[in-house]
Design an enzyme around this catalytic site. Structure first.
Site, PDB file in Angstrom:
ATOM      1  CG  HIS A 117      -0.292   0.395   2.487  1.00 35.47           C
ATOM      2  ND1 HIS A 117       0.458  -0.493   3.194  1.00 35.47           N
ATOM      3  CD2 HIS A 117      -0.251   1.563   3.170  1.00 35.47           C
ATOM      4  CE1 HIS A 117       0.924   0.095   4.273  1.00 35.47           C
ATOM      5  NE2 HIS A 117       0.524   1.345   4.288  1.00 35.47           N
TER       6      HIS A 117
HETATM    7  C1  UD1 Z   1      -2.348   5.573   5.761  1.00 34.45           C
HETATM    8  C2  UD1 Z   1      -1.067   6.068   6.434  1.00 34.45           C
HETATM    9  C3  UD1 Z   1      -0.016   4.974   6.405  1.00 34.45           C
HETATM   10  C4  UD1 Z   1      -0.557   3.688   6.975  1.00 34.45           C
HETATM   11  C5  UD1 Z   1      -1.831   3.311   6.266  1.00 34.45           C
HETATM   12  C6  UD1 Z   1      -2.468   2.073   6.814  1.00 34.45           C
HETATM   13  C7  UD1 Z   1      -0.527   8.453   6.218  1.00 34.45           C
HETATM   14  C8  UD1 Z   1       0.332   9.426   5.507  1.00 34.45           C
HETATM   15  N1  UD1 Z   1      -0.506   7.212   5.723  1.00 34.45           N
HETATM   16  O1  UD1 Z   1      -2.036   5.311   4.412  1.00 34.45           O
HETATM   17  O2  UD1 Z   1       1.101   5.380   7.172  1.00 34.45           O
HETATM   18  O3  UD1 Z   1       0.403   2.688   6.843  1.00 34.45           O
HETATM   19  O4  UD1 Z   1      -2.774   4.389   6.402  1.00 34.45           O
HETATM   20  O5  UD1 Z   1      -3.549   1.668   6.013  1.00 34.45           O
HETATM   21  O6  UD1 Z   1      -1.184   8.803   7.165  1.00 34.45           O
HETATM   22  N2  UD1 Z   1      -9.326   4.905   1.353  1.00 34.45           N
HETATM   23  C9  UD1 Z   1     -10.560   4.301   1.342  1.00 34.45           C
HETATM   24  N3  UD1 Z   1     -11.160   4.036   2.525  1.00 34.45           N
HETATM   25  C10 UD1 Z   1     -10.591   4.357   3.709  1.00 34.45           C
HETATM   26  C11 UD1 Z   1      -9.341   4.995   3.712  1.00 34.45           C
HETATM   27  C12 UD1 Z   1      -8.713   5.252   2.520  1.00 34.45           C
HETATM   28  O7  UD1 Z   1     -11.105   3.987   0.293  1.00 34.45           O
HETATM   29  O8  UD1 Z   1     -11.198   4.085   4.761  1.00 34.45           O
HETATM   30  C13 UD1 Z   1      -8.641   5.156   0.059  1.00 34.45           C
HETATM   31  C14 UD1 Z   1      -8.887   6.547  -0.462  1.00 34.45           C
HETATM   32  O9  UD1 Z   1      -8.906   6.467  -1.820  1.00 34.45           O
HETATM   33  C15 UD1 Z   1      -7.622   7.283  -0.026  1.00 34.45           C
HETATM   34  C16 UD1 Z   1      -6.559   6.194  -0.091  1.00 34.45           C
HETATM   35  O10 UD1 Z   1      -7.259   5.005   0.273  1.00 34.45           O
HETATM   36  O11 UD1 Z   1      -7.341   8.357  -0.845  1.00 34.45           O
HETATM   37  C17 UD1 Z   1      -5.406   6.407   0.823  1.00 34.45           C
HETATM   38  O12 UD1 Z   1      -5.824   6.628   2.182  1.00 34.45           O
HETATM   39  P1  UD1 Z   1      -4.929   7.518   3.176  1.00 34.45           P
HETATM   40  O13 UD1 Z   1      -5.518   7.538   4.519  1.00 34.45           O
HETATM   41  O14 UD1 Z   1      -4.611   8.820   2.530  1.00 34.45           O
HETATM   42  O15 UD1 Z   1      -3.542   6.778   3.200  1.00 34.45           O
HETATM   43  P2  UD1 Z   1      -3.194   5.231   3.324  1.00 34.45           P
HETATM   44  O16 UD1 Z   1      -2.558   4.824   2.047  1.00 34.45           O
HETATM   45  O17 UD1 Z   1      -4.330   4.419   3.831  1.00 34.45           O
END
Ligand code: UD1
Length: 419
Positions: free
Chosen positions: A252
Site C-alpha cells: 500500500h
Molecule cells: C495511511 C497512512 C499509512 C498507513 C496506512 C495504513 C498516512 C500518511 N498514511 O495510508 O502510514 O500505513 O494508512 O492503512 O497517514 N481509502 C478508502 N477508505 C478508507 C481509507 C482510505 O477507500 O477508509 C482510500 C482513499 O482512496 C484514499 C486512499 O485510500 O485516498 C489512501 O488513504 P490515506 O488515509 O490517505 O492513506 P493510506 O494509504 O491508507
C-alpha cells in the site's frame, strides 16, 4: 461537521479515587466517609482526563489495549476521538467491533484528501474539541497524518502530548510517515518507545532522556490478546488454503503502488510466486484504486477486500511466508515466527531484522522473487522476542502516566533519596 455519539464520554466510571492522607485539608474524613469504603479513605484525587486520538487502521490496533487498560484503572477518564482518516467499514468500524473498542465520542470525519488537507482538517476540527475540553493529556499512536496533526494541535494549545511508538526512524524523508514521526516526537512530552532503536534515535536528536520510556510494543499486546480468538475465524477454509502452504502479500505504500509500471511488475512477481504456492493478496483501497486505473488484471492471485483484524491475524499466523511493505506486519510476523520479506529499501523497525524473521529485500521484483524462493527453501531462525514485546506494554505506559500526570494534577511532589 463534528459527529458526536450519545454515550458517556468516560470509559471508566467517574468516582472519587483516594490515595494518601497527608495532602487533604482538615475535616476531610467525614465527607469521605459518606461516599468511600474505609480502606480507600485517604485522599480524594482528580481523575486524569486523557483524550486519545486515532485516525487510520493501524492506530486502532495500537490504541485498543491502551484504552482497555485505562478503563481498568480508576485514575483515568478517557475520551476517544476518531479523525475519520479511514472511514470504510472494513478499514475502520470492523476494527472497532473486533477489538472491542468503545465507539468514538467524536468523529471529525476528515476523510481522504491530500496530506495538507488531511492534516489541516484534523487540526482545525480537533482544536475546537480540545479547547472545549482541555484534557490533562492527548495520547497519539503511530505515524499517520492524524497522529502528527493531533500532536501539533495539542502542543499549540499547551496540552501535554504522549506519543506511543516514538523514535522509530527510516531516515527516508520521502516517506510521509517519517515527517509525521519527527514532528510528533519533537512536540511530545512523553515518548514511549517500542524498541531500543527508538530510544537511541530520540537521544541522538537531543530529546531529554527524562521524557523517553522504553515500554515495548502495544501492537503485540493486541496480538497476544486476540491470537486464540483469531484461530476460530475459518478464513483458511473460506479461501481454500492449507496451513503453512501459502504466502500472504500486502502492498500500500505510495512508493510501491503509485507508479503504474512498478505496481504491474510487483503483481507479475507475485503471480510468478503463485506458481510455487497460493498467494493471498488482501488489497488496500489505495492499491485497488491504482490497479483499477491502470487496468491491471488479477489473474493467478487470491485477491480479497481488506480483511478484518482477526482474519488477517489468522492468515498471517498460518502463512509460510509474508511479503509486505507495511510497518506493523514486520512486527507481528516477528512474534508469530513467520518469515517476512519487506519490500522496501529501509525499515524504521530494525529490531525485526536483528531479532525477528524480517528481511529487507528492496523493491526490485526479480530480487524479491529470488529472496522469496530462497526463504521458502531455507527459512530464517527465530531468535528471542524483543524486550517488552510481551503483552504488557500498555500497562507500562499507563503506569508512567498515572504516576507522572496523576502527581501533577493532584499537586503531589515526590521526594527522591537524592533530594
Ligand atoms: C495511511 C497512512 C499509512 C498507513 C496506512 C495504513 C498516512 C500518511 N498514511 O495510508 O502510514 O500505513 O494508512 O492503512 O497517514 N481509502 C478508502 N477508505 C478508507 C481509507 C482510505 O477507500 O477508509 C482510500 C482513499 O482512496 C484514499 C486512499 O485510500 O485516498 C489512501 O488513504 P490515506 O488515509 O490517505 O492513506 P493510506 O494509504 O491508507
Amino acid at each position: 461537521m463534528l459527529r458526536r455519539n450519545g454515550h458517556s464520554s468516560s470509559l471508566s466510571p467517574v468516582r472519587p479515587v483516594v490515595d494518601r492522607a497527608d495532602d487533604l485539608p482538615a475535616g476531610w474524613e467525614k465527607a469521605e466517609e459518606a461516599c468511600c469504603p474505609p480502606r480507600n479513605r485517604d485522599v480524594a484525587r482528580h481523575l486524569i482526563s486523557l483524550t486519545a486520538v486515532v485516525g487510520a487502521r493501524p492506530n486502532f490496533v495500537k490504541m485498543a489495549p491502551i484504552l482497555e487498560e485505562a478503563g481498568r484503572r480508576s485514575a483515568f477518564q478517557c475520551r476517544l476521538i476518531h479523525t475519520g482518516q479511514h472511514y470504510s467499514p472494513e478499514m475502520s468500524a470492523m476494527f472497532f467491533d473486533e477489538l472491542g473498542m468503545p465507539a468514538p465520542d467524536v468523529n471529525l470525519e476528515i476523510g481522504s484528501g491530500s496530506h495538507t488537507e488531511q492534516t489541516a482538517g484534523v487540526m482545525l476540527r480537533l482544536e475546537m474539541e480540545l479547547n472545549e475540553r482541555r484534557p490533562d493529556l492527548v495520547l497519539v499512536v503511530g505515524d499517520v497524518n492524524s497522529t502528527m496533526a493531533a500532536a501539533l494541535v495539542a502542543s499549540k494549545l499547551g496540552i501535554p502530548v504522549a506519543h506511543v511508538e516514538a523514535g522509530l526512524r527510516s531516515f527516508d524523508r520521502r516517506m510521509p510517515e517519517e515527517t509525521n514521526r519527527l514532528v510528533t516526537d519533537v512536540v511530545s512530552d512523553y515518548l514511549f518507545a517500542s524498541e531500543p532503536s527508538g530510544v537511541t534515535n530520540l537521544l541522538a536528536e537531543g530529546i531529554p532522556k527524562e521524557k523517553i520510556f522504553l515500554v515495548g510494543n502495544v501492537m503485540i499486546d493486541t496480538l497476544m490478546k486476540f491470537r486464540d480468538k483469531a484461530a476460530h475465524t475459518g478464513v483458511l477454509d473460506r479461501l481454500g488454503l492449507k496451513s503453512k502452504d501459502y504466502a500472504v502479500a500486502t502492498l500500500h505504500r505510495p512508493s510501491n503502488v503509485d507508479g503504474m509500471e512498478h505496481l504491474a511488475s510487483l503483481l507479475d512477481m507475485l503471480r510468478e510466486l503463485s506458481r510455487r504456492m497460493p498467494v493471498v493478496f488482501p488489497v488496500h483501497p489505495r492499491t485497488r484504486e491504482r490497479m483499477r486505473a491502470a487496468g491491471l488484471t488479477e489473474h493467478g492471485l487470491i485477491l480479497t477486500e481488506p480483511l478484518g483484524y482477526l482474519e488477517f491475524l489468522r492468515l498471517t499466523s498460518e502463512a509460510r511466508l509474508v511479503l509486505t511493505d507495511s510497518g506493523g506486519i514486520q512486527e507481528e510476523t516477528t512474534i508469530l515466527q513467520v518469515p517476512c520479506l519487506t519490500m522496501r529499501e529501509n525499515t524504521e523497525r530494525p529490531i525485526t531484522i536483528e531479532q525477528g524473521t524480517n528481511r529487507l529485500v528492496g523493491t526490485d521484483p526479480k530480487e524479491i522473487l529470488k529472496a522469496a524462493l530462497d526463504t521458502l527453501d531455507a527459512p530464517p531462525r527465530f531468535l528471542t522476542p524483543p524486550k517488552f514485546w510481551d503483552g504488557h506494554a500498555s500497562a507500562r505506559i499507563l503506569d508512567v502516566l498515572e504516576r507522572s500526570i496523576g502527581d501533577r494534577v493532584n499537586g503531589i511532589r515526590r521526594v527522591s533519596a537524592q533530594d
